[in-house]
Write a protein that holds these residues in place. Sequence first.
Motif, PDB file in Angstrom:
ATOM      1  N   TYR A  22       0.809  -1.222   0.000  1.00 17.09           N
ATOM      2  CA  TYR A  22       0.000   0.000   0.000  1.00 17.09           C
ATOM      3  C   TYR A  22       0.840   1.269   0.000  1.00 17.09           C
ATOM      4  O   TYR A  22       0.338   2.346   0.276  1.00 17.09           O
ATOM      5  N   SER A  23       2.110   1.164  -0.319  1.00 25.33           N
ATOM      6  CA  SER A  23       2.951   2.357  -0.421  1.00 25.33           C
ATOM      7  C   SER A  23       2.816   2.950  -1.820  1.00 25.33           C
ATOM      8  O   SER A  23       2.414   2.262  -2.770  1.00 25.33           O
ATOM      9  N   VAL A  24       3.150   4.223  -1.937  1.00 24.79           N
ATOM     10  CA  VAL A  24       3.149   4.867  -3.242  1.00 24.79           C
ATOM     11  C   VAL A  24       4.159   4.172  -4.162  1.00 24.79           C
ATOM     12  O   VAL A  24       3.887   3.951  -5.336  1.00 24.79           O
ATOM     13  N   ALA A  25       5.295   3.783  -3.614  1.00 22.08           N
ATOM     14  CA  ALA A  25       6.314   3.089  -4.411  1.00 22.08           C
ATOM     15  C   ALA A  25       5.792   1.774  -4.983  1.00 22.08           C
ATOM     16  O   ALA A  25       6.226   1.343  -6.058  1.00 22.08           O
ATOM     17  N   SER A  26       4.848   1.130  -4.299  1.00 19.05           N
ATOM     18  CA  SER A  26       4.316  -0.146  -4.781  1.00 19.05           C
ATOM     19  C   SER A  26       3.503   0.013  -6.065  1.00 19.05           C
ATOM     20  O   SER A  26       3.217  -0.977  -6.741  1.00 19.05           O
ATOM     21  N   LEU A  27       3.143   1.232  -6.405  1.00 14.75           N
ATOM     22  CA  LEU A  27       2.425   1.438  -7.667  1.00 14.75           C
ATOM     23  C   LEU A  27       3.301   1.079  -8.866  1.00 14.75           C
ATOM     24  O   LEU A  27       2.794   0.724  -9.920  1.00 14.75           O
ATOM     25  N   ARG A  28       4.626   1.130  -8.679  1.00 15.96           N
ATOM     26  CA  ARG A  28       5.534   0.652  -9.723  1.00 15.96           C
ATOM     27  C   ARG A  28       5.353  -0.842  -9.940  1.00 15.96           C
ATOM     28  O   ARG A  28       5.449  -1.334 -11.058  1.00 15.96           O
ATOM     29  N   VAL A  29       5.114  -1.558  -8.850  1.00 19.94           N
ATOM     30  CA  VAL A  29       4.865  -3.001  -8.950  1.00 19.94           C
ATOM     31  C   VAL A  29       3.586  -3.243  -9.750  1.00 19.94           C
ATOM     32  O   VAL A  29       3.536  -4.116 -10.617  1.00 19.94           O
ATOM     33  N   VAL A  30       2.558  -2.462  -9.464  1.00 22.76           N
ATOM     34  CA  VAL A  30       1.294  -2.598 -10.196  1.00 22.76           C
ATOM     35  C   VAL A  30       1.530  -2.319 -11.680  1.00 22.76           C
ATOM     36  O   VAL A  30       1.039  -3.055 -12.545  1.00 22.76           O
ATOM     37  N   ASP A  31       2.292  -1.262 -11.993  1.00 22.93           N
ATOM     38  CA  ASP A  31       2.631  -0.990 -13.392  1.00 22.93           C
ATOM     39  C   ASP A  31       3.296  -2.209 -14.029  1.00 22.93           C
ATOM     40  O   ASP A  31       2.970  -2.586 -15.155  1.00 22.93           O
ATOM     41  N   SER A  32       4.219  -2.833 -13.307  1.00 28.02           N
ATOM     42  CA  SER A  32       4.934  -4.002 -13.841  1.00 28.02           C
ATOM     43  C   SER A  32       4.001  -5.189 -14.056  1.00 28.02           C
ATOM     44  O   SER A  32       4.103  -5.892 -15.063  1.00 28.02           O
ATOM     45  N   VAL A  33       3.099  -5.410 -13.113  1.00 28.73           N
ATOM     46  CA  VAL A  33       2.152  -6.516 -13.237  1.00 28.73           C
ATOM     47  C   VAL A  33       1.257  -6.297 -14.458  1.00 28.73           C
ATOM     48  O   VAL A  33       1.051  -7.207 -15.269  1.00 28.73           O
ATOM     49  N   VAL A  34       0.743  -5.081 -14.601  1.00 33.09           N
ATOM     50  CA  VAL A  34      -0.123  -4.794 -15.752  1.00 33.09           C
ATOM     51  C   VAL A  34       0.661  -4.932 -17.048  1.00 33.09           C
ATOM     52  O   VAL A  34       0.159  -5.488 -18.029  1.00 33.09           O
ATOM     53  N   GLU A  35       1.905  -4.483 -17.056  1.00 31.37           N
ATOM     54  CA  GLU A  35       2.729  -4.617 -18.263  1.00 31.37           C
ATOM     55  C   GLU A  35       2.937  -6.094 -18.598  1.00 31.37           C
ATOM     56  O   GLU A  35       2.892  -6.483 -19.757  1.00 31.37           O
ATOM     57  N   TYR A 117      -0.414   8.837  -9.689  1.00 36.27           N
ATOM     58  CA  TYR A 117      -0.431   9.271  -8.291  1.00 36.27           C
ATOM     59  C   TYR A 117       0.382  10.559  -8.113  1.00 36.27           C
ATOM     60  O   TYR A 117      -0.068  11.507  -7.477  1.00 36.27           O
ATOM     61  N   LEU A 118       1.573  10.582  -8.674  1.00 39.01           N
ATOM     62  CA  LEU A 118       2.463  11.722  -8.460  1.00 39.01           C
ATOM     63  C   LEU A 118       1.921  13.012  -9.067  1.00 39.01           C
ATOM     64  O   LEU A 118       2.213  14.101  -8.569  1.00 39.01           O
TER      65      LEU A 118
END
Length: 130
Positions: A22-35, A117-118
């Motif tokens: 649930y961190s803002v940094a974890s949104l990079r993980v979500v981007d990677s999963v979607v990619e 988010y940013l």
Amino acid sequence: MRRYAVGFVARVTARNRLPLDYSVASLRVVDSVVEGLRKGDTDRERVAGTLFGLGAYVGEVLVRHAGAVWVDLDAGQREYFGQSVGVRMPDGRVWNPLGKVVNRFEAGREESLQTFYLLLHGRRSRERSS
């Protein structure tokens, strides 16, 4: 939606050990999963449940870090966003994290969730969140 997001995270992290904290940094993980879903040449309908869960997760990050609250959308908003729920920011703006994840899937990297988010208008400022 919070319960849904928490349940989704529990299921996905148990199987895949994804760092969804649930961190803002974890949104990079979500981007990677979607990619990864995109590169798998997967039909959107086959991954709709995963995209919905990731959208709930993104919304929950907004709730926890940007001062958003989950809201049921009114008829006009439902028609515009194509969803029944969204998040309302502290300034009153309503955003659609569920649809944003679908956009990321369909359009690719230019629809980054971390960048969303940013650059998000209406989020709580750092000074007030401390």
